[in-house]
Design a protein around this motif. Structure first.
Motif, PDB file in Angstrom:
ATOM      1  N   UNK A  76     -18.127 -15.964   9.767  1.00  0.00           N
ATOM      2  CA  UNK A  76     -16.727 -16.326   9.586  1.00  0.00           C
ATOM      3  C   UNK A  76     -15.944 -15.043   9.276  1.00  0.00           C
ATOM      4  N   UNK A  77     -14.902 -14.779  10.029  1.00  0.00           N
ATOM      5  CA  UNK A  77     -14.133 -13.543   9.855  1.00  0.00           C
ATOM      6  C   UNK A  77     -13.013 -13.775   8.840  1.00  0.00           C
ATOM      7  N   UNK A  78     -13.059 -13.031   7.759  1.00  0.00           N
ATOM      8  CA  UNK A  78     -12.088 -13.180   6.676  1.00  0.00           C
ATOM      9  C   UNK A  78     -11.324 -11.878   6.505  1.00  0.00           C
ATOM     10  N   UNK A  79     -10.013 -11.944   6.660  1.00  0.00           N
ATOM     11  CA  UNK A  79      -9.159 -10.758   6.524  1.00  0.00           C
ATOM     12  C   UNK A  79      -8.441 -10.801   5.181  1.00  0.00           C
ATOM     13  N   UNK A  80      -8.468  -9.680   4.477  1.00  0.00           N
ATOM     14  CA  UNK A  80      -7.752  -9.553   3.201  1.00  0.00           C
ATOM     15  C   UNK A  80      -6.527  -8.683   3.459  1.00  0.00           C
ATOM     16  N   UNK A  81      -5.348  -9.271   3.362  1.00  0.00           N
ATOM     17  CA  UNK A  81      -4.107  -8.546   3.628  1.00  0.00           C
ATOM     18  C   UNK A  81      -3.569  -7.982   2.315  1.00  0.00           C
ATOM     19  N   UNK A  82      -3.645  -6.658   2.157  1.00  0.00           N
ATOM     20  CA  UNK A  82      -3.215  -6.031   0.902  1.00  0.00           C
ATOM     21  C   UNK A  82      -1.881  -5.323   1.097  1.00  0.00           C
ATOM     22  N   UNK A  83      -1.148  -5.242  -0.017  1.00  0.00           N
ATOM     23  CA  UNK A  83       0.163  -4.607  -0.023  1.00  0.00           C
ATOM     24  C   UNK A  83       0.200  -3.522  -1.090  1.00  0.00           C
ATOM     25  N   UNK A  84       1.243  -2.711  -1.080  1.00  0.00           N
ATOM     26  CA  UNK A  84       1.424  -1.684  -2.099  1.00  0.00           C
ATOM     27  C   UNK A  84       1.372  -2.327  -3.485  1.00  0.00           C
ATOM     28  N   UNK A  85       0.570  -1.753  -4.388  1.00  0.00           N
ATOM     29  CA  UNK A  85       0.436  -2.306  -5.723  1.00  0.00           C
ATOM     30  C   UNK A  85      -0.547  -3.437  -5.839  1.00  0.00           C
ATOM     31  N   UNK A  86      -1.433  -3.576  -4.848  1.00  0.00           N
ATOM     32  CA  UNK A  86      -2.406  -4.671  -4.875  1.00  0.00           C
ATOM     33  C   UNK A  86      -3.197  -4.650  -6.187  1.00  0.00           C
TER      34      UNK A  86
ATOM     35  N   UNK B  71      -0.254  -3.290   6.249  1.00  0.00           N
ATOM     36  CA  UNK B  71       0.786  -3.171   7.268  1.00  0.00           C
ATOM     37  C   UNK B  71       0.715  -1.836   7.996  1.00  0.00           C
ATOM     38  N   UNK B  72       0.439  -0.768   7.249  1.00  0.00           N
ATOM     39  CA  UNK B  72       0.298   0.571   7.847  1.00  0.00           C
ATOM     40  C   UNK B  72      -1.008   1.163   7.318  1.00  0.00           C
ATOM     41  N   UNK B  73      -2.012   1.349   8.162  1.00  0.00           N
ATOM     42  CA  UNK B  73      -3.303   1.869   7.690  1.00  0.00           C
ATOM     43  C   UNK B  73      -3.138   3.192   6.953  1.00  0.00           C
ATOM     44  N   UNK B  74      -3.981   3.360   5.931  1.00  0.00           N
ATOM     45  CA  UNK B  74      -3.943   4.577   5.135  1.00  0.00           C
ATOM     46  C   UNK B  74      -4.139   4.245   3.664  1.00  0.00           C
ATOM     47  N   UNK B  75      -3.816   5.200   2.773  1.00  0.00           N
ATOM     48  CA  UNK B  75      -3.978   4.956   1.340  1.00  0.00           C
ATOM     49  C   UNK B  75      -3.015   3.861   0.862  1.00  0.00           C
ATOM     50  N   UNK B  76      -3.520   2.958   0.044  1.00  0.00           N
ATOM     51  CA  UNK B  76      -2.700   1.892  -0.535  1.00  0.00           C
ATOM     52  C   UNK B  76      -2.823   1.975  -2.048  1.00  0.00           C
ATOM     53  N   UNK B  77      -1.691   2.021  -2.727  1.00  0.00           N
ATOM     54  CA  UNK B  77      -1.677   2.077  -4.184  1.00  0.00           C
ATOM     55  C   UNK B  77      -2.164   0.754  -4.763  1.00  0.00           C
ATOM     56  N   UNK B  78      -2.935   0.806  -5.833  1.00  0.00           N
ATOM     57  CA  UNK B  78      -3.326  -0.393  -6.562  1.00  0.00           C
ATOM     58  C   UNK B  78      -2.593  -0.415  -7.900  1.00  0.00           C
ATOM     59  N   UNK B  79      -2.834  -1.450  -8.681  1.00  0.00           N
ATOM     60  CA  UNK B  79      -2.211  -1.516  -9.996  1.00  0.00           C
ATOM     61  C   UNK B  79      -2.959  -0.666 -11.013  1.00  0.00           C
ATOM     62  N   UNK B  80      -4.062  -0.046 -10.597  1.00  0.00           N
ATOM     63  CA  UNK B  80      -4.836   0.837 -11.468  1.00  0.00           C
ATOM     64  C   UNK B  80      -4.553   2.287 -11.078  1.00  0.00           C
ATOM     65  N   UNK B  81      -5.334   3.210 -11.626  1.00  0.00           N
ATOM     66  CA  UNK B  81      -5.089   4.625 -11.342  1.00  0.00           C
ATOM     67  C   UNK B  81      -5.907   5.098 -10.143  1.00  0.00           C
TER      68      UNK B  81
ATOM     69  N   UNK C 107      -6.793   2.747  -2.594  1.00  0.00           N
ATOM     70  CA  UNK C 107      -7.835   2.326  -1.657  1.00  0.00           C
ATOM     71  C   UNK C 107      -7.422   2.776  -0.262  1.00  0.00           C
ATOM     72  N   UNK C 108      -8.395   3.248   0.486  1.00  0.00           N
ATOM     73  CA  UNK C 108      -8.130   3.683   1.850  1.00  0.00           C
ATOM     74  C   UNK C 108      -8.392   2.506   2.780  1.00  0.00           C
ATOM     75  N   UNK C 109      -7.346   1.980   3.373  1.00  0.00           N
ATOM     76  CA  UNK C 109      -7.449   0.821   4.263  1.00  0.00           C
ATOM     77  C   UNK C 109      -7.322   1.317   5.698  1.00  0.00           C
ATOM     78  N   UNK C 110      -8.363   1.102   6.472  1.00  0.00           N
ATOM     79  CA  UNK C 110      -8.409   1.667   7.829  1.00  0.00           C
ATOM     80  C   UNK C 110      -7.841   0.733   8.890  1.00  0.00           C
ATOM     81  N   UNK C 111      -7.645  -0.537   8.546  1.00  0.00           N
ATOM     82  CA  UNK C 111      -7.214  -1.511   9.557  1.00  0.00           C
ATOM     83  C   UNK C 111      -5.772  -1.932   9.336  1.00  0.00           C
ATOM     84  N   UNK C 112      -5.066  -2.138  10.454  1.00  0.00           N
ATOM     85  CA  UNK C 112      -3.698  -2.623  10.419  1.00  0.00           C
ATOM     86  C   UNK C 112      -3.634  -4.122  10.629  1.00  0.00           C
ATOM     87  N   UNK C 113      -2.430  -4.669  10.814  1.00  0.00           N
ATOM     88  CA  UNK C 113      -2.257  -6.121  10.919  1.00  0.00           C
ATOM     89  C   UNK C 113      -2.892  -6.751  12.144  1.00  0.00           C
ATOM     90  N   UNK C 114      -3.350  -5.938  13.098  1.00  0.00           N
ATOM     91  CA  UNK C 114      -3.999  -6.514  14.278  1.00  0.00           C
ATOM     92  C   UNK C 114      -5.244  -7.305  13.913  1.00  0.00           C
TER      93      UNK C 114
END
Length: 340
Positions: free
Chosen positions: A17-27, A58-68, A71-78
């Motif tokens: 089963x393919x499960x996608x986690x969609x993360x945003x800035x400040x996840x 939304x845009x692959x690359x580094x994503x800020x989390x609520x911690x210090x 996370x490097x997210x390599x996949x986009x919305x596709x």
């Protein structure tokens, strides 16, 4: 073709089963970890992964989390185009709502009409803003319930529950309630045995009692009271027979009225509803793990009759005893969903 190749062709492993986690800035880092940890542990009897968990943004690359950390997210919305389930964790920006980031609505529109969509904590704001929760029951963190109602009046908000499931749309309350929701989805997909294995591996209960109302800060009206744990343990040992409120209260040496008040304060639900849920869980386990007839399962789970058990299972998990057993007992692993 040799026999080995022929056997392999006849018994191709189903795609997970393919499960996608969609993360945003400040996840919220904890929520991202919850999804990967729980679904990543789910295995079939042969040890094969039941889920393919992929993180996207939304845009692959580094994503800020609520911690210090980032996370490097390599996949986009596709990735959303091919997802069987999409999970939207919360962001620290949800607590000070601002216009949604550019491209978010377009990304959500890529999700297949038959895909399941779930939010954790204030991730429900994203689904509501996209109109996906209009007319449906949903929940969010109790601290943001008033803001949610003001912004999304067309959603039927229930701030007291740990999670909701309205067709293909699911929402959960605070961060830890994301665990409850993930286990619920695993249970719906692959049965109680797989979900219980995941819960044991994570050292969390397969079910938490009550709703998030029990976590709301309230004025202290009286000194702390004794636990109702002895009564609950006794009830589980005697689940096969009628259990009365008077018997439960006697376990704690209090009156039925006092016991009911303490039980609700401690679990967030009534003794009767708690007993009904425990009986449904006992019945599901027996249907999965034994050859007992439906009548025998009903008796051992304390329902008395198969008709009574059928009504409780339909109300509790949305299916009949026979259909549940057919779906989950010795069921081969599958990449698809069931029990939605």
């Amino acid at each position: 073709m040799d026999n080995t190749c022929e056997d392999r062709a006849m018994h191709d492993d189903p795609a997970p089963h393919r499960l996608a986690v969609l993360v945003r800035d400040g996840v919220l880092a904890m929520e991202l970890g919850i999804v990967h940890r729980l679904f990543g542990q789910a295995r079939d009897a042969a040890g094969r992964a039941l889920y393919d968990v992929v993180t996207c943004t939304l845009v692959p690359g580094p994503v800020r989390t609520d911690a210090d950390v980032e996370v490097l997210v390599r996949h986009g919305p596709e990735v959303l185009d091919t997802a069987d389930t999409v999970v939207v964790p919360a962001s620290d920006l949800d607590y000070a709502p601002s216009p949604p980031p550019a491209g978010l609505a377009e990304a959500l529109a890529r999700i297949r009409p038959d895909a399941r969509i779930a939010s954790i904590c204030t991730g429900s704001f994203v689904l509501a803003a996209a109109g996906l929760l209009d007319g449906l029951a949903a929940t969010t963190h109790w601290r943001t319930a008033d803001l949610f109602r003001a912004l999304h009046p067309r959603v039927h908000l229930d701030p007291d529950v740990l999670y909701t499931a309205a067709g293909r749309m699911l929402t959960s309350a605070g961060e830890a309630a994301g665990i409850d929701l993930c286990l619920h989805m695993i249970r719906a997909d692959h049965g109680a045995a797989v979900a219980n294995d995941v819960a044991r591996g994570t050292v969390v209960p397969p079910h938490r009692e009550g709703g998030q109302a029990q976590y709301v800060r309230r004025p202290v009206a009286e000194p702390s009271v004794s636990s109702t744990g002895r009564a609950r343990a006794w009830a589980l040992e005697h689940l096969h027979r009628p259990v009365t409120l008077r018997e439960l209260a006697a376990c704690e040496s209090v009156s039925p009225r006092t016991f009911t008040r303490r039980f609700r304060d401690e679990t967030g639900t009534s003794p009767g509803r708690w007993l009904a849920r425990q009986r449904v869980e006992r019945a599901c386990a027996l249907l999965e793990e034994t050859d007992l007839t439906v009548d025998e399962v009903a008796e051992r789970a304390g329902f008395g009759t198969a008709g009574s058990m059928r009504l409780h299972l339909q109300a509790g998990i949305g299916t009949s005893p026979t259909a549940y057993r057919r779906t989950f007992r010795a069921r081969p692993a599958s990449g698809g969903r069931s029990g939605d």
